[in-house]
Design an enzyme around this catalytic site. Structure first.
Site, short mmCIF file in Angstrom:
data_model
loop_
_atom_site.label_atom_id
_atom_site.label_comp_id
_atom_site.label_asym_id
_atom_site.label_seq_id
_atom_site.Cartn_x
_atom_site.Cartn_y
_atom_site.Cartn_z
N GLY A 11 1.14 -1.04 0.01
CA GLY A 11 0.25 0.09 0.07
C GLY A 11 0.94 1.55 0.35
O GLY A 11 1.81 0.98 0.81
N ARG A 72 0.66 -5.30 -5.13
CA ARG A 72 1.00 -6.49 -4.41
C ARG A 72 1.58 -7.35 -5.74
O ARG A 72 0.44 -7.58 -6.33
CB ARG A 72 -0.58 -6.10 -3.66
CG ARG A 72 -0.94 -5.48 -2.73
CD ARG A 72 -1.90 -6.10 -1.98
NE ARG A 72 -2.33 -4.59 -1.16
CZ ARG A 72 -2.04 -4.10 -0.19
NH1 ARG A 72 -0.03 -4.95 0.30
NH2 ARG A 72 -2.17 -2.78 0.29
N ASP A 103 5.17 -5.42 6.01
CA ASP A 103 5.84 -6.46 6.29
C ASP A 103 6.09 -7.34 4.91
O ASP A 103 6.76 -8.43 4.75
CB ASP A 103 4.79 -7.17 7.08
CG ASP A 103 5.52 -8.71 7.94
OD1 ASP A 103 5.81 -8.89 8.24
OD2 ASP A 103 4.67 -9.60 7.30
N THR A 125 4.12 2.54 5.12
CA THR A 125 2.73 2.17 5.94
C THR A 125 2.08 3.34 7.33
O THR A 125 2.68 3.35 8.04
CB THR A 125 3.03 0.53 6.47
OG1 THR A 125 1.99 0.30 6.96
CG2 THR A 125 3.69 0.43 7.77
N ASP A 127 -0.70 2.13 8.62
CA ASP A 127 -0.59 1.67 10.40
C ASP A 127 0.27 1.19 11.09
O ASP A 127 -0.30 1.44 12.20
CB ASP A 127 -0.93 0.03 9.69
CG ASP A 127 -1.87 -0.06 8.93
OD1 ASP A 127 -2.67 0.85 8.45
OD2 ASP A 127 -2.63 -1.22 8.59
N ASP A 129 2.61 0.32 11.93
CA ASP A 129 2.55 -1.98 12.36
C ASP A 129 3.79 -2.46 12.51
O ASP A 129 3.70 -3.63 12.42
CB ASP A 129 1.40 -2.66 12.10
CG ASP A 129 2.07 -2.60 10.58
OD1 ASP A 129 2.32 -1.81 9.68
OD2 ASP A 129 0.47 -3.74 10.36
N ARG A 171 -5.89 -2.02 10.10
CA ARG A 171 -6.36 -3.82 10.48
C ARG A 171 -6.34 -4.82 11.37
O ARG A 171 -6.62 -5.48 12.77
CB ARG A 171 -6.51 -4.43 8.98
CG ARG A 171 -7.20 -3.99 7.56
CD ARG A 171 -6.83 -4.93 6.61
NE ARG A 171 -5.29 -5.05 5.84
CZ ARG A 171 -4.51 -4.78 5.46
NH1 ARG A 171 -5.56 -6.35 4.39
NH2 ARG A 171 -3.77 -4.87 5.14
#
Length: 319
Positions: A11, A72, A103, A125, A127, A129, A171
């Site tokens: 993303g 992707r 990741d 990213t 997020d 995360d 997410r």
């Protein structure tokens, strides 16, 4: 090492272009040749590769998205596909690679390192995360975008004495919800890392109304459930004039904040320094405002932890 490649994968995130610029300019400054790879690992395998110069990255530091595009490409997990990518690296004489993504992108970078092509990963990213880094490239911008939306929704919430359930991205990690919720004065913040009780949320909103605050903002991370679903459950415990809003992909776009531009610039230059030192298979991060690196294999066995003290702070201040 004479030539390095750059690709963005997964993303898109605000600040990716700033990172591409930093890698390219730092490498050129050090006398290296730089090659951009379009469409991530898919472009690598397809040979969609071009030489970059200083002008290639002019005026991109403040532009959102990624000038190298992204895609992707789960097929890169297979060794025959990896070998096709290596054929292209050999064809263009590229000695090492900087991979900007999350990741999944790190897994691809590690495979290349194992095949003898040093690769460094930068955490791009929204997020936030990725383990072993306090912040990822793009997170600050995404959280700021979410905050801006929350501030605007509050105006309508106050005007009509409504409660808005605002769904933000995240997410597996609730950092956008957590940070934007604290900054936006949310009544409640619902994230995957913290237990919640819909009835308690309703009781809290009701007590706020009894004290004179007749509107509310509940921020929820998409990884918990949708805003519509949560509003439906919350509505069973009282009439709060509920409205559900999903912010969606607007959080990925836009001009990166000052913080993301500086972070991306620092990480990009550091990645080149690591490659020049002959290192690969490493992920760059920032801990306590200091640049660090960790083996990518360590990241795959670790988990990012949300700063749950912020959740307690939000509860205390939303009294």
């Amino acid at each position: 090492m004479k030539r390095i490649g750059i690709l963005t994968s997964g993303g898109d995130a605000p600040g990716m272009n700033a990172a591409v610029r930093a890698v390219a300019r730092k490498a050129l400054h050090e006398g290296l040749e730089v090659y951009g790879i379009n469409y991530g690992f898919a472009g690598l395998v397809a040979g969609d590769i071009f030489q970059m110069d200083a002008a290639s990255v002019s005026d991109v530091i403040g532009v959102g998205g990624t000038m190298l595009y992204s895609a992707r490409y789960p097929e890169f997990a297979e060794e025959p596909t990896q070998l096709k990518g290596i054929e292209q690296l050999n064809k263009f004489g590229i000695d090492a690679l900087v991979v900007i993504g999350g990741d999944g992108s790190y897994h691809g970078a590690l495979r290349l390192t194992e095949h003898g092509y040093n690769a460094i990963g930068l955490p791009g990213t929204i997020d936030n995360d990725i383990p072993y880094t306090d912040f990822t490239i793009g997170f600050d911008t995404a959280a700021t975008t979410a905050l801006d939306a929350i501030d605007k929704l509050r105006d309508t919430a106050k005007s009509h004495e409504r409660t808005f359930v605002v769904e933000v991205m995240g997410r597996g990690a609730g950092d956008i919800a957590l940070w934007a919720g604290v900054a936006g004065g949310a009544s409640d913040i619902i994230i995957p890392e913290h237990d919640y009780d819909v009835k308690k949320v309703a009781d809290h909103l009701r007590s706020q109304r009894q004290r004179g605050q007749k509107h509310g903002i509940v921020v929820i991370a998409e990884g918990v459930m949708s805003a519509e679903k949560f509003a439906e459950e919350l509505g069973q415990y009282g009439d709060f004039q509920l409205r559900a809003t999903t912010l969606g992909h607007v959080q990925r776009g836009g001009s990166p904040t000052l913080r993301d531009r500086v972070l991306a610039s620092q990480m990009g230059a550091y990645a080149v320094e690591l490659l020049m030192a002959g290192k690969g298979g490493l992920a760059v991060g920032v801990l306590d405002n200091k640049l660090v690196n960790h083996p990518m294999t360590d990241l795959f066995n670790a988990k990012h932890h949300a700063e749950l003290s912020l959740h307690q702070l939000a509860d205390d201040l939303a009294y």
